[in-house]
Design an enzyme around this catalytic site. Structure first.
Site, PDB file in Angstrom:
ATOM      1  N   ILE A 221      -1.848   1.118  -4.696  1.00 60.11           N
ATOM      2  CA  ILE A 221      -1.920  -0.323  -3.883  1.00 60.11           C
ATOM      3  C   ILE A 221      -1.210  -1.247  -4.926  1.00 60.11           C
ATOM      4  O   ILE A 221      -1.902  -1.294  -6.022  1.00 60.11           O
ATOM      5  CB  ILE A 221      -2.817  -0.898  -3.307  1.00 60.11           C
ATOM      6  CG1 ILE A 221      -3.054   0.284  -2.807  1.00 60.11           C
ATOM      7  CG2 ILE A 221      -3.273  -2.227  -2.767  1.00 60.11           C
ATOM      8  CD1 ILE A 221      -4.665   0.137  -1.929  1.00 60.11           C
TER       9      ILE A 221
ATOM     10  N   ASN B  13       1.240   5.412  -0.789  1.00 57.80           N
ATOM     11  CA  ASN B  13      -0.226   7.043  -1.392  1.00 57.80           C
ATOM     12  C   ASN B  13      -0.632   6.974  -2.620  1.00 57.80           C
ATOM     13  O   ASN B  13      -1.627   7.447  -2.393  1.00 57.80           O
ATOM     14  CB  ASN B  13       0.826   7.917  -1.106  1.00 57.80           C
ATOM     15  CG  ASN B  13       1.552   8.246   0.783  1.00 57.80           C
ATOM     16  OD1 ASN B  13       0.675   8.308   1.822  1.00 57.80           O
ATOM     17  ND2 ASN B  13       2.766   7.769   1.085  1.00 57.80           N
ATOM     18  N   THR B  14       0.219   6.286  -3.198  1.00 53.96           N
ATOM     19  CA  THR B  14      -0.666   6.410  -4.711  1.00 53.96           C
ATOM     20  C   THR B  14      -1.192   5.536  -4.909  1.00 53.96           C
ATOM     21  O   THR B  14      -2.747   5.258  -5.859  1.00 53.96           O
ATOM     22  CB  THR B  14       0.197   7.546  -5.806  1.00 53.96           C
ATOM     23  OG1 THR B  14       0.927   8.934  -5.604  1.00 53.96           O
ATOM     24  CG2 THR B  14      -0.289   7.991  -7.190  1.00 53.96           C
TER      25      THR B  14
ATOM     26  N   ASP C   4       7.707   0.405   3.167  1.00 57.65           N
ATOM     27  CA  ASP C   4       8.563  -0.266   2.791  1.00 57.65           C
ATOM     28  C   ASP C   4       9.359  -0.278   2.157  1.00 57.65           C
ATOM     29  O   ASP C   4      10.125  -1.929   1.462  1.00 57.65           O
ATOM     30  CB  ASP C   4       7.574   0.547   1.493  1.00 57.65           C
ATOM     31  CG  ASP C   4       7.703   2.557   1.804  1.00 57.65           C
ATOM     32  OD1 ASP C   4       8.267   2.357   3.035  1.00 57.65           O
ATOM     33  OD2 ASP C   4       8.107   3.180   1.187  1.00 57.65           O
TER      34      ASP C   4
ATOM     35  N   VAL D  27       0.924  -0.854  -0.174  1.00 52.06           N
ATOM     36  CA  VAL D  27      -0.485  -0.234   0.258  1.00 52.06           C
ATOM     37  C   VAL D  27       1.149   0.700   0.147  1.00 52.06           C
ATOM     38  O   VAL D  27       1.120   1.337   0.766  1.00 52.06           O
ATOM     39  CB  VAL D  27      -0.878   0.031   1.242  1.00 52.06           C
ATOM     40  CG1 VAL D  27      -1.714   0.925   0.834  1.00 52.06           C
ATOM     41  CG2 VAL D  27      -1.681  -0.844   1.501  1.00 52.06           C
TER      42      VAL D  27
END
Length: 254
Positions: free
Chosen positions: A12, A9-10, A109, A7
């Site tokens: 998935i 921010n922009t 991430d 996941v």
């Protein structure tokens, strides 16, 4: 077979993996208001479109930098698996030696990318992840995560420039036909894409100087395939780095 979800921010990224092999991966927009049912419908469609039977899933693992959607995605994933979905975070074994001031601050991430990088590539290593932000992670010759850098992402830089000017148009982030633009669109494409490529080259050179050796460089993320071919340094493009890291962490914790 496991379901791996990254996941950002922009976007998935949804991936399905079996025995270290990625069966498919798809990218969808991150929707902060979507419910678990809406996400589960997307998962179901992804399985069907890729010809994969979700009844074969044994588990799921999620890496998320967007806490507001993590719960909905976890519930959606658990509609397809016989157990609870793993979420990368405190209490999850990664095997990574994190040498920054506060290891708890390191985004999941970056942890997952680093786990995959240490297992896949020769050290020392620079990992470039080009998403909403462009991040550079530096891993030393012993596999220790030394730290890194955070740079505004390519799309963020583009959107910020367009929103603050009256006459500059929104452009497609695709390679320009020539270095020196002959019109406004070409000038924007060249400046944004070659400018980011030049920034990455400069940071790689400075990291190599600081480390006292030439590092292996690996790039991943949505725009890596656009920017890295414009760089002068040798960069390995690995679109599946995050999914590989999630598979490794899942195996360490199942």
């Amino acid at each position: 077979m496991i379901l791996a979800i990254d996941v950002g921010n922009t976007n998935i990224v949804i991936g399905c993996c079996r025995d270290g092999r990625i069966l498919f991966s798809d990218r969808i927009s991150t929707n902060h208001s979507a419910t678990s049912l809406e996400y589960s419908a997307i998962f179901k469609a992804a399985f069907e479109m890729n010809g994969v039977d979700p009844s074969e899933l044994e588990g799921a693992i999620i890496s998320s930098v967007v806490p507001s959607v993590t719960s909905a995605l976890k519930k959606a994933a658990e509609k397809f698996i016989p157990t609870k979905a793993m979420v990368v975070g405190p209490g999850i074994k990664t095997g990574l030696s994190i040498l920054i001031d506060n290891p708890a601050q390191l985004g999941s991430d970056l942890v997952v990318d680093a786990v995959a990088g240490v297992n896949e590539y020769s050290l020392p290593l620079i990992i470039i992840d080009m998403g909403t932000a462009t991040t550079l992670s530096v891993i030393d010759g012993k596999g220790g995560y030394q730290g890194g850098m955070i740079v505004p992402g390519v799309a963020v830089s583009h959107d910020s420039l367009i929103s603050r000017t009256s006459q500059l148009p929104k452009i497609a982030l695709e390679p320009p036909r020539r270095l020196i633009g002959k019109n406004t669109v070409e000038c924007l494409k060249s400046g944004i894409l070659y400018g980011n490529a030049g920034a990455i080259d400069g940071l790689i050179d400075r990291i190599n100087d600081d480390m006292g050796t030439k590092c292996t460089v690996v790039a991943t993320g949505g725009l890596a395939g656009v920017i890295t071919p414009l760089c002068r340094n040798e960069i390995i493009l690995d679109d599946d780095l995050m999914l590989k890291g999630l598979m490794i962490i899942y195996e360490k914790n199942k």
